[in-house]
Design a protein around this motif. Structure first.
Motif, PDB file in Angstrom:
ATOM      1  N   VAL A 148      14.354   7.448 -24.596  1.00 53.64           N
ATOM      2  CA  VAL A 148      14.979   7.106 -25.807  1.00 53.64           C
ATOM      3  C   VAL A 148      15.628   8.614 -26.256  1.00 53.64           C
ATOM      4  O   VAL A 148      16.895   8.610 -26.505  1.00 53.64           O
ATOM      5  CB  VAL A 148      14.489   6.363 -26.953  1.00 53.64           C
ATOM      6  CG1 VAL A 148      15.233   6.431 -28.363  1.00 53.64           C
ATOM      7  CG2 VAL A 148      14.187   5.205 -26.593  1.00 53.64           C
ATOM      8  N   SER A 149      14.807   9.510 -26.218  1.00 50.50           N
ATOM      9  CA  SER A 149      15.021  10.874 -26.707  1.00 50.50           C
ATOM     10  C   SER A 149      16.046  11.432 -25.714  1.00 50.50           C
ATOM     11  O   SER A 149      17.106  12.190 -26.222  1.00 50.50           O
ATOM     12  CB  SER A 149      14.020  12.013 -26.829  1.00 50.50           C
ATOM     13  OG  SER A 149      13.215  11.435 -27.639  1.00 50.50           O
ATOM     14  N   GLU A 150      16.033  11.208 -24.445  1.00 56.87           N
ATOM     15  CA  GLU A 150      16.999  11.831 -23.714  1.00 56.87           C
ATOM     16  C   GLU A 150      18.463  11.028 -23.978  1.00 56.87           C
ATOM     17  O   GLU A 150      19.565  11.815 -23.420  1.00 56.87           O
ATOM     18  CB  GLU A 150      16.717  11.552 -22.076  1.00 56.87           C
ATOM     19  CG  GLU A 150      15.429  12.343 -21.628  1.00 56.87           C
ATOM     20  CD  GLU A 150      14.858  12.232 -20.456  1.00 56.87           C
ATOM     21  OE1 GLU A 150      14.926  10.971 -19.739  1.00 56.87           O
ATOM     22  OE2 GLU A 150      14.163  12.926 -19.891  1.00 56.87           O
ATOM     23  N   LEU A 151      18.421   9.688 -23.989  1.00 61.99           N
ATOM     24  CA  LEU A 151      19.609   9.010 -24.268  1.00 61.99           C
ATOM     25  C   LEU A 151      20.339   9.414 -25.520  1.00 61.99           C
ATOM     26  O   LEU A 151      21.426   9.705 -25.837  1.00 61.99           O
ATOM     27  CB  LEU A 151      19.449   7.487 -24.348  1.00 61.99           C
ATOM     28  CG  LEU A 151      19.293   6.796 -22.823  1.00 61.99           C
ATOM     29  CD1 LEU A 151      18.644   5.403 -23.158  1.00 61.99           C
ATOM     30  CD2 LEU A 151      20.416   6.737 -22.088  1.00 61.99           C
ATOM     31  N   LYS A 152      19.498  10.014 -26.482  1.00 60.29           N
ATOM     32  CA  LYS A 152      20.052  10.508 -27.795  1.00 60.29           C
ATOM     33  C   LYS A 152      20.541  11.826 -27.427  1.00 60.29           C
ATOM     34  O   LYS A 152      21.664  12.192 -28.172  1.00 60.29           O
ATOM     35  CB  LYS A 152      18.991  10.556 -28.989  1.00 60.29           C
ATOM     36  CG  LYS A 152      18.594   9.052 -29.588  1.00 60.29           C
ATOM     37  CD  LYS A 152      17.633   9.238 -30.696  1.00 60.29           C
ATOM     38  CE  LYS A 152      18.388   9.837 -31.901  1.00 60.29           C
ATOM     39  NZ  LYS A 152      17.220   9.873 -33.031  1.00 60.29           N
ATOM     40  N   ARG A 153      20.162  12.509 -26.662  1.00 62.38           N
ATOM     41  CA  ARG A 153      20.491  13.829 -26.420  1.00 62.38           C
ATOM     42  C   ARG A 153      21.822  13.879 -25.781  1.00 62.38           C
ATOM     43  O   ARG A 153      22.863  14.503 -25.929  1.00 62.38           O
ATOM     44  CB  ARG A 153      19.498  14.698 -25.373  1.00 62.38           C
ATOM     45  CG  ARG A 153      18.350  15.387 -25.962  1.00 62.38           C
ATOM     46  CD  ARG A 153      17.607  15.982 -25.186  1.00 62.38           C
ATOM     47  NE  ARG A 153      18.298  17.055 -24.556  1.00 62.38           N
ATOM     48  CZ  ARG A 153      17.849  17.567 -23.380  1.00 62.38           C
ATOM     49  NH1 ARG A 153      16.930  16.868 -22.523  1.00 62.38           N
ATOM     50  NH2 ARG A 153      18.372  18.713 -22.631  1.00 62.38           N
ATOM     51  N   ILE A 154      22.080  12.730 -24.786  1.00 69.55           N
ATOM     52  CA  ILE A 154      23.373  12.540 -24.288  1.00 69.55           C
ATOM     53  C   ILE A 154      24.512  11.965 -25.313  1.00 69.55           C
ATOM     54  O   ILE A 154      25.372  12.545 -25.212  1.00 69.55           O
ATOM     55  CB  ILE A 154      23.222  11.365 -23.160  1.00 69.55           C
ATOM     56  CG1 ILE A 154      22.390  11.923 -22.259  1.00 69.55           C
ATOM     57  CG2 ILE A 154      24.532  11.086 -22.769  1.00 69.55           C
ATOM     58  CD1 ILE A 154      21.999  10.609 -21.002  1.00 69.55           C
ATOM     59  N   GLN A 155      24.049  11.326 -26.248  1.00 67.20           N
ATOM     60  CA  GLN A 155      24.815  10.768 -27.315  1.00 67.20           C
ATOM     61  C   GLN A 155      25.392  12.034 -28.450  1.00 67.20           C
ATOM     62  O   GLN A 155      26.548  11.971 -28.563  1.00 67.20           O
ATOM     63  CB  GLN A 155      24.388   9.749 -28.152  1.00 67.20           C
ATOM     64  CG  GLN A 155      25.265   9.153 -29.201  1.00 67.20           C
ATOM     65  CD  GLN A 155      24.673   8.017 -30.190  1.00 67.20           C
ATOM     66  OE1 GLN A 155      23.439   8.095 -30.084  1.00 67.20           O
ATOM     67  NE2 GLN A 155      25.484   7.473 -30.813  1.00 67.20           N
ATOM     68  N   LEU A 208      16.706  14.166 -17.448  1.00 65.88           N
ATOM     69  CA  LEU A 208      18.185  14.880 -17.444  1.00 65.88           C
ATOM     70  C   LEU A 208      17.808  16.211 -16.520  1.00 65.88           C
ATOM     71  O   LEU A 208      17.898  17.367 -17.333  1.00 65.88           O
ATOM     72  CB  LEU A 208      18.289  15.120 -18.934  1.00 65.88           C
ATOM     73  CG  LEU A 208      18.505  13.958 -19.749  1.00 65.88           C
ATOM     74  CD1 LEU A 208      18.866  14.279 -20.897  1.00 65.88           C
ATOM     75  CD2 LEU A 208      19.771  13.065 -19.042  1.00 65.88           C
ATOM     76  N   PRO A 209      17.896  16.194 -15.343  1.00 71.61           N
ATOM     77  CA  PRO A 209      17.731  17.329 -14.646  1.00 71.61           C
ATOM     78  C   PRO A 209      18.749  18.484 -14.874  1.00 71.61           C
ATOM     79  O   PRO A 209      18.826  19.821 -14.676  1.00 71.61           O
ATOM     80  CB  PRO A 209      17.722  17.302 -12.958  1.00 71.61           C
ATOM     81  CG  PRO A 209      18.354  15.856 -13.228  1.00 71.61           C
ATOM     82  CD  PRO A 209      17.893  15.344 -14.463  1.00 71.61           C
ATOM     83  N   ASP A 210      19.996  17.990 -14.978  1.00 78.55           N
ATOM     84  CA  ASP A 210      21.351  18.824 -15.317  1.00 78.55           C
ATOM     85  C   ASP A 210      21.806  18.992 -16.883  1.00 78.55           C
ATOM     86  O   ASP A 210      22.793  19.354 -17.306  1.00 78.55           O
ATOM     87  CB  ASP A 210      22.477  18.468 -14.480  1.00 78.55           C
ATOM     88  CG  ASP A 210      22.128  18.511 -12.966  1.00 78.55           C
ATOM     89  OD1 ASP A 210      21.444  19.529 -12.572  1.00 78.55           O
ATOM     90  OD2 ASP A 210      22.392  17.770 -12.365  1.00 78.55           O
ATOM     91  N   GLY A 211      20.548  18.464 -17.564  1.00 75.60           N
ATOM     92  CA  GLY A 211      21.227  18.329 -19.111  1.00 75.60           C
ATOM     93  C   GLY A 211      21.996  17.060 -19.504  1.00 75.60           C
ATOM     94  O   GLY A 211      22.619  16.551 -18.456  1.00 75.60           O
ATOM     95  N   PRO A 212      21.941  16.899 -20.804  1.00 71.09           N
ATOM     96  CA  PRO A 212      22.954  15.768 -21.036  1.00 71.09           C
ATOM     97  C   PRO A 212      24.304  15.836 -20.527  1.00 71.09           C
ATOM     98  O   PRO A 212      25.088  14.958 -20.231  1.00 71.09           O
ATOM     99  CB  PRO A 212      22.955  15.800 -22.714  1.00 71.09           C
ATOM    100  CG  PRO A 212      22.221  16.758 -23.132  1.00 71.09           C
ATOM    101  CD  PRO A 212      21.505  17.463 -21.682  1.00 71.09           C
TER     102      PRO A 212
END
Length: 178
Positions: A66-73, A165-169
């Motif tokens: 969820v945190s990774e998806l929030k970083r993308i958003q 997220l190996p390449d970040g968001p």
């Protein structure tokens, strides 16, 4: 009334027929979102989606997903946010009721761009298999599961799938070609 029902059924069949054969949206199950509203996957057609499987009482991998998806958003512009949705599918539909999912969304500050879905065991297994997500219950009540994020195009076809997220968001955003 029968005419209206028949017309709605035909429109639904036409919508399915308009989707490509490899579209995830061909799965015609009904799900419940966090608001208790019934919807089908095809209702998400028209914009790109990021799917992930979680369960709300998970204390290990799910908060990270969820945190990774929030970083993308957070890395998206407001215009880009209008063209992408975030979908969390419960791996424990027996306990992740709409009320529980709504509480989870409030706790995690998930806005209107997020769809939290709960179905039944068969629906979850079918969707997981379609996305090559593996999961199984453990003796301690935890669920071992794939930690993948799956990106879908506007018609429900898989664009890519990755863990972390190996390449970040920005790497995910670039792959989605928003």
């Amino acid at each position: 009334m029968k005419t209206l029902t028949l017309l709605l059924a035909l429109l639904s069949l036409n919508a399915l027929a308009a989707l490509p054969g490899d579209s995830l949206y061909q799965l015609n199950d009904q799900w419940q979102n966090r608001h208790g509203k019934t919807l089908k996957l095809q209702d998400m057609a028209g914009k790109k989606q990021l799917f992930a499987f979680i369960y709300t009482d998970c204390a290990t991998a799910c908060p990270i997903i969820v945190s990774e998806l929030k970083r993308i958003q957070q890395a998206l512009t407001p215009e880009q946010q209008q063209r992408i949705g975030f979908v969390l599918v419960s791996l424990t539909p027996g306990t992740d009721t709409p009320k529980v999912m709504a509480h989870f969304a409030r706790q995690r500050e998930l806005d209107e761009h997020w769809t939290l879905l709960s179905g039944n065991e068969h629906q979850v297994r079918t969707l997981a298999m379609a996305l090559n997500i593996k999961y199984m219950g453990l003796a301690n009540g935890e669920i071992a599961h794939s930690n993948a994020i799956t990106a879908l195009d506007e018609q429900g076809r898989i664009l890519f799938q990755q863990s972390g997220l190996p390449d970040g968001p920005e790497g995910v955003i670039a792959k989605m070609v928003l």
